[in-house]
Design an enzyme around this catalytic site. Structure first.
Site: not given
Ligand code: G6P
Length: 590
Positions: A2, A27, A73, A99-100, A463, A467, A470, A486, A585
């Site tokens: 947000c 955001r 968001w 925001n929160g 990573e 990536k 995402e 395994h 982000k």
């Protein structure tokens, strides 16, 4: 997570708010909204989806002395126009953006509903609008109404509130969520983060937790939770506005990948003097990509310094009994410095007496302010939601820390010398990006992907998978190559590409054997390797040959390859590379 913008002044408020929101899209981008405080009443515009939808509904040019904006968001209530901020009270004269997360929202909602408040959305935020409006009716002063209301709130918030009876004024407050007040000349700004205001002002006041600000065009007054006036500290903002340009690249992500050689040069040139207190073990806490840098850090520090290092995701660390004391050095790694899980973890370990070193790209962030020692990673502002250059800078920070703590000065000097050769090697990979793009095209239609590696490149496998997930939404998993047999090997056939990071070093032969095992199950095999070996030709379907580096530094060059691969696959699939769905982000909620 947000984004909030506010403006009081004589310029075009709507334009400043829309422009500011466009700089905060990283955001969140589930919905957007703006409220303008006009003497004739509040004017509220909202649209579901990305910011351009809001721009499409804001066709008139309305003059207003103050306004607030929000980019969402979604947490409580789905992405929809009705859940978009600003939210208002019953009569619409009070509006606010938030925001929160308000943890006790249900309890407050039940109470307010009982008092006649009518809720239009499913958000937690709307309770604050009704709460402050009710207080305002009693005290007839917006600042006092906000002070009284936030006493009832549990959770995290950054708030901007306007009331129609109070023209040209915005009241703000925060707890565990960032908010910065931009100081102008005859005008003032409010934002969740400085990219929203940096083109207008380079001076700002950072609000601390439980402080309240009253922002008008001519002044900003800051109060504590009891309403006492405080002296505010005006600071210089660190970023240049041009950092927010794509500089001719199609996406910020591609630009940021290409900036990495300079990022390495910058952090090497700046490497800070750290005066660390005595400690006998290290605990690193981080999230997402920063967690992968932390895992590389464990290998580096244990090898160079011989100090035990534990690494854990902040969100797991905070809800268990952890053995931390004054002899533990806790390292928090975070690009944004605002990740809620990591902030909570840092606060907990500080209570246990540990010293905290923060490795961040944002020396102006909440985490940096909590730090006993600060290691700024000098990557410059990163706009694309998927972290690239900040990961590279975090890796370099881990090497510099390992060198600083090293037992064997000669070994440390070798790594240091090798680090200075890295930028040129990164550039060699970037210059070969067309070949990587070709391989990306070939694999872009596969539905699943496995990344394997061992040792210090195990985090590279994690990573690589992260990536790809995402930004392309392909189901990708990173495994340590030795674990493939395994269980995961059951998934292998010709529809499953396996990408192996095959770097020279202690695990090279082992990873090669694991690749043979995958080939025997008809998996498509890709190697990212710095070794020239004729057996590679027959074994791998595709080979990405990269410059030679030592085992210890190999995660850096592998990072550039995995980023380019993910980028080009997402780009071929036509995905929204810089703003992938459902992500943000800066994750300021736990
Ligand atoms: C979000 C971002 C990731 C990032 C993670 C941790 O999930 O989308 O790219 O790695 O947060 O963020 P931090 O700012 O703490 O590094």
């Amino acid at each position: 997570m947000c984004g909030i913008v506010g403006y009081v002044g004589k310029k075009s408020t709507a334009e400043i708010l829309l422009n500011g929101l466009s700089k905060l899209e990283y955001r969140g981008y589930d919905s957007a909204g703006i409220a303008l405080n006009l003497p004739s009443g509040m004017k509220v515009f909202k649209a579901n989806g990305k910011l351009h939808n809001l721009k499409n509904v804001m066709t008139e040019n309305i003059a207003a002395g103050s306004g607030i904006g929000h980019i969402r968001w979604a947490t409580h209530g789905g992405a929809s126009e009705v859940n978009a901020h600003p939210h208002s009270c019953n009569c619409g004269s009070l509006v606010l953006v938030h925001n929160g997360i308000i943890e006790n929202f249900q309890e407050l909602k039940d109470e307010l509903t009982g008092c006649g408040c009518v809720f239009k959305s499913q958000t937690d935020t709307e309770v604050i609008a009704h709460l402050v409006a009710r207080e305002f009716e009693k005290v007839k002063d917006l600042k006092t109404a906000v002070i009284n209301s936030i006493k009832c709130l549990k959770g995290a918030f950054a708030l901007c509130v306007m009331h129609n009876d109070v023209q040209d004024t915005i009241v703000v407050a925060k707890r565990n969520a960032p908010l910065v007040l931009g100081v102008g000349n005859g005008e003032n700004y409010i934002a969740s983060d400085i990219p929203a205001i940096i083109e207008y002002t380079k001076s700002a006041i950072y609000l601390d937790d439980n402080q309240i600000g009253v922002v008008s065009a001519d002044e900003i007054k800051i109060y504590d939770a009891s309403g006492n006036l405080l002296t505010s500290k005006v600071e210089n903002l660190p970023f240049e506005p041009q950092a927010l340009s794509k500089m001719g690249y199609k996406h910020y992500m591609l630009k940021e990948i290409h900036e990495q050689s300079d990022v390495i040069r910058n952090i090497l040139a700046a490497s800070p003097e750290l005066q660390l207190k005595k400690f006998d073990r290290i605990q690193i806490i981080a999230c997402g990509t920063s967690l992968h840098a932390a895992l590389v850090g464990k290998y580096v520090i244990e090898d160079l310094a011989g100090i035990p290092v534990d690494v854990e995701a902040s969100s797991e660390f905070i809800y268990r009994s952890t053995i931390i004391n004054e002899n533990t050095l806790v390292i928090g790694i975070s690009q944004s410095g605002e990740t809620a899980d990591t902030i909570t973890a840092i606060k907990q370990v500080k209570e246990k007496g540990a010293k905290v070193l923060i490795v961040t790209n944002r020396p102006d962030s909440t985490m940096a302010r909590l730090a006993d020692n600060l290691f700024p990673i000098e990557a410059g502002i990163e706009v694309s939601v998927a972290a690239t250059k900040s990961y590279m800078a975090q890796l370099i920070a881990m090497y510099l820390l390992g060198i600083l703590l090293a037992k064997d000065a000669e070994k440390a000097a070798v790594i240091k010398a090798e680090l200075s050769q890295l930028p040129a090697k990164v550039e060699m990979i970037l210059n070969n990006s067309t070949a990587i793009a070709e391989i990306a095209r070939k694999y872009s239609n596969f539905k699943n992907f496995i990344f394997i590696a061992r040792g210090i490149n195990y985090p590279s496998a994690l990573e690589g998978a992260l990536k790809l997930k995402e930004i392309s939404y392909i189901n990708a998993t990173g495994y340590s190559a030795g674990e493939l047999k395994h269980g995961p090997i059951a998934m292998l056939d010709e529809s499953m590409p396996v990408l192996a990071f095959l770097s020279e070093g202690i695990v090279y032969d082992k990873v090669l054997s694991n690749c043979q095992e995958a080939k025997a199950r008809q998996a498509k095999l890709i190697a990212v390797t710095n070794v020239e070996n004729s057996t590679h030709q027959g074994l791998f379907d595709d080979i990405i040959q990269i410059p030679h580096v030592s085992d210890m530094l190999s995660p850096t060059l592998n990072a550039v390859v995995l980023q380019l691969l993910a980028y080009y696959i997402a780009e071929f699939l036509g995905k929204d590379v810089d703003q992938p769905r459902n992500l943000a982000k800066s994750v300021t909620v736990e």
